[in-house]
Design an enzyme around this catalytic site. Structure first.
Site, PDB file in Angstrom:
ATOM      1  CE1 TYR A 125       1.025  -0.198   4.432  1.00 49.82           C
ATOM      2  CE2 TYR A 125      -0.121   1.896   4.395  1.00 49.82           C
ATOM      3  CZ  TYR A 125       0.722   1.010   5.034  1.00 49.82           C
ATOM      4  OH  TYR A 125       1.260   1.331   6.245  1.00 49.82           O
ATOM      5  NE  ARG A 182       6.879   3.953   0.513  1.00 55.58           N
ATOM      6  CZ  ARG A 182       6.618   4.751   1.543  1.00 55.58           C
ATOM      7  NH1 ARG A 182       7.561   5.032   2.419  1.00 55.58           N
ATOM      8  NH2 ARG A 182       5.423   5.288   1.694  1.00 55.58           N
ATOM      9  NE  ARG A 212      -5.835 -19.832   4.123  1.00 58.43           N
ATOM     10  CZ  ARG A 212      -5.016 -20.689   4.754  1.00 58.43           C
ATOM     11  NH1 ARG A 212      -5.056 -21.975   4.470  1.00 58.43           N
ATOM     12  NH2 ARG A 212      -4.159 -20.243   5.668  1.00 58.43           N
ATOM     13  CE  LYS A 242       3.165   3.122   3.236  1.00 57.86           C
ATOM     14  NZ  LYS A 242       3.224   3.126   4.692  1.00 57.86           N
ATOM     15  CD  GLU A 256       9.656   1.666  10.642  1.00 56.07           C
ATOM     16  OE1 GLU A 256       9.585   2.614   9.846  1.00 56.07           O
ATOM     17  OE2 GLU A 256       9.636   0.473  10.288  1.00 56.07           O
ATOM     18  CG  LEU A 288       8.184   2.344   4.871  1.00 60.13           C
ATOM     19  CD1 LEU A 288       7.940   1.100   4.033  1.00 60.13           C
ATOM     20  CD2 LEU A 288       6.893   3.101   5.073  1.00 60.13           C
TER      21      LEU A 288
HETATM   22  N1  PDD Z   1       2.755   5.029   7.279  1.00 63.81           N
HETATM   23  N2  PDD Z   1       7.373   3.768   8.974  1.00 63.81           N
HETATM   24  C1  PDD Z   1       6.232   3.064   8.965  1.00 63.81           C
HETATM   25  C2  PDD Z   1       6.191   1.754   9.673  1.00 63.81           C
HETATM   26  C3  PDD Z   1       5.097   3.570   8.283  1.00 63.81           C
HETATM   27  O1  PDD Z   1       3.960   2.854   8.268  1.00 63.81           O
HETATM   28  C4  PDD Z   1       5.185   4.830   7.649  1.00 63.81           C
HETATM   29  C5  PDD Z   1       4.025   5.425   6.896  1.00 63.81           C
HETATM   30  C6  PDD Z   1       6.398   5.535   7.708  1.00 63.81           C
HETATM   31  C7  PDD Z   1       6.577   6.880   7.047  1.00 63.81           C
HETATM   32  O2  PDD Z   1       6.632   6.753   5.644  1.00 63.81           O
HETATM   33  P1  PDD Z   1       6.160   7.938   4.695  1.00 63.81           P
HETATM   34  O3  PDD Z   1       6.947   9.146   5.095  1.00 63.81           O
HETATM   35  O4  PDD Z   1       6.498   7.464   3.346  1.00 63.81           O
HETATM   36  O5  PDD Z   1       4.680   8.120   4.946  1.00 63.81           O
HETATM   37  C8  PDD Z   1       7.472   4.969   8.369  1.00 63.81           C
HETATM   38  C9  PDD Z   1       1.584   5.526   6.584  1.00 63.81           C
HETATM   39  C10 PDD Z   1       1.429   6.997   6.659  1.00 63.81           C
HETATM   40  C11 PDD Z   1       0.366   4.752   7.066  1.00 63.81           C
HETATM   41  O6  PDD Z   1       0.517   3.573   7.266  1.00 63.81           O
HETATM   42  O7  PDD Z   1      -0.720   5.326   7.211  1.00 63.81           O
END
Ligand code: PDD
Length: 285
Positions: A33, A52, A100, A149, A181, A205
């Site tokens: 996503y 990405r 499945r 992601k 993170e 990420l």
């Molecule tokens: N999340 N680390 C994780 C685990 C994340 O899920 C996200 C983003 C980030 C920041 O990445 P970016 O700057 O590309 O948004 C870091 C999104 C916003 C979400 O899951 O809603």
């Protein structure tokens, strides 16, 4: 107004949009996503998110069900028809629906692609940015490919709930003694004029906001150190903050009950937030 969403080539009212119960995104979290923010009706850092997405798909041997140009068109159309001034566009691509089986289905299986918008009026003026947020630390129990992601977000959800139960806003995850993170954001501390954040690897990420913020920080003559840091080091730092597409630059004022710096949002985080919003609006599409 009923929200219009995009599912597999069609724009539909949200209550008419469906996907199969056999979708591998549903059964195996076999999907990736992106979340792109919208400010003033324009997409922030669309290119970064599109690049990405390609990388996530490649890492999982998934096909690319849509070109970058068409993807931009769908994002823009959803922003337009849903009259999104400030908010987010969520995009998900899965390996599609198949009986499945742990083995992937044939590459001729049509992939699922879904996009929807979320209106967030005043997204850039969030009150939390003025007060800062409080975080707790938890052990990082996610899988080892956090650079992809994927939609496996149960552990981050559990972390968010643990934070809320503790009267806080979010959780920072810790592995082998160092912060990886936040549940849905990248984590930073500031010591003097130096911004410290964990280096890129499979452990975190590769945030699109992170890349932009570090670039702007360097342009503004701030020092950037990409290395791991501990919770203790963060508690003793001058400032802390997180970045993500939905929060931009968000100050962190408390970690596991200890105030960071003065206990108020720091000047570096505030400045980076301003620079980020100003600069990324210039290239918004
Ligand atoms: N999340 N680390 C994780 C685990 C994340 O899920 C996200 C983003 C980030 C920041 O990445 P970016 O700057 O590309 O948004 C870091 C999104 C916003 C979400 O899951 O809603």
């Amino acid at each position: 107004m009923t929200r219009t969403v995009y599912v597999n080539g069609q724009y539909l009212p949200e209550n008419e949009a469906t996907i199969s119960i056999f979708d591998r995104g549903f059964l195996f979290a076999d999907g990736v996503y992106e979340v792109t923010s919208v400010l003033g009706g324009k997409l922030i850092d669309f290119d970064g998110h599109a690049v990405r997405l390609e990388r996530s798909l490649n890492e999982l041997d998934m096909g690319h069900p849509i070109t970058k140009e068409d993807l931009l068109e769908v994002h823009r159309e959803l922003v337009r028809v849903n009259e999104i001034e400030d908010g987010l566009v969520y995009l998900q691509v899965t390996r599609g629906a198949a009986d499945r089986d742990f083995a992937y289905p044939g590459s001729d299986t049509p992939q699922t692609i879904v996009l929807f918008t979320q209106a967030k009026p005043g997204l850039a003026d969030s009150p939390a940015a003025k007060t800062g947020i409080k975080v707790i630390s938890i052990e990082d129990q996610r899988w080892g490919r956090r650079d992809i992601k994927t939609v496996q977000l149960l552990y981050p959800s559990m972390g968010k709930m643990a934070a809320k139960a503790a009267g806080c806003d979010d959780a920072w995850m810790v592995e082998d003694g160092a912060v990886t993170e936040g549940t849905s954001n990248n984590a930073y501390i500031v010591k003097g004029n130096t911004i410290i954040t964990r280096q890129l690897s499979n452990d975190i990420l590769h945030g699109i906001t992170r890349a932009a913020v570090l670039r702007f920080a360097k342009e503004a003559q701030m020092k950037v150190e990409e290395r791991p840091f501990t919770i203790e080091e963060a508690q003793g730092a001058d400032e802390a903050f997180v970045t993500s597409a939905s929060t931009f630059v968000m100050p962190v004022v408390e970690i596991d009950g200890a105030s960071v710096g003065t206990g108020e949002p720091g000047s570096v985080a505030k400045r980076l937030r301003e620079i980020y919003l100003e600069e990324s609006l210039k290239t918004a599409v």
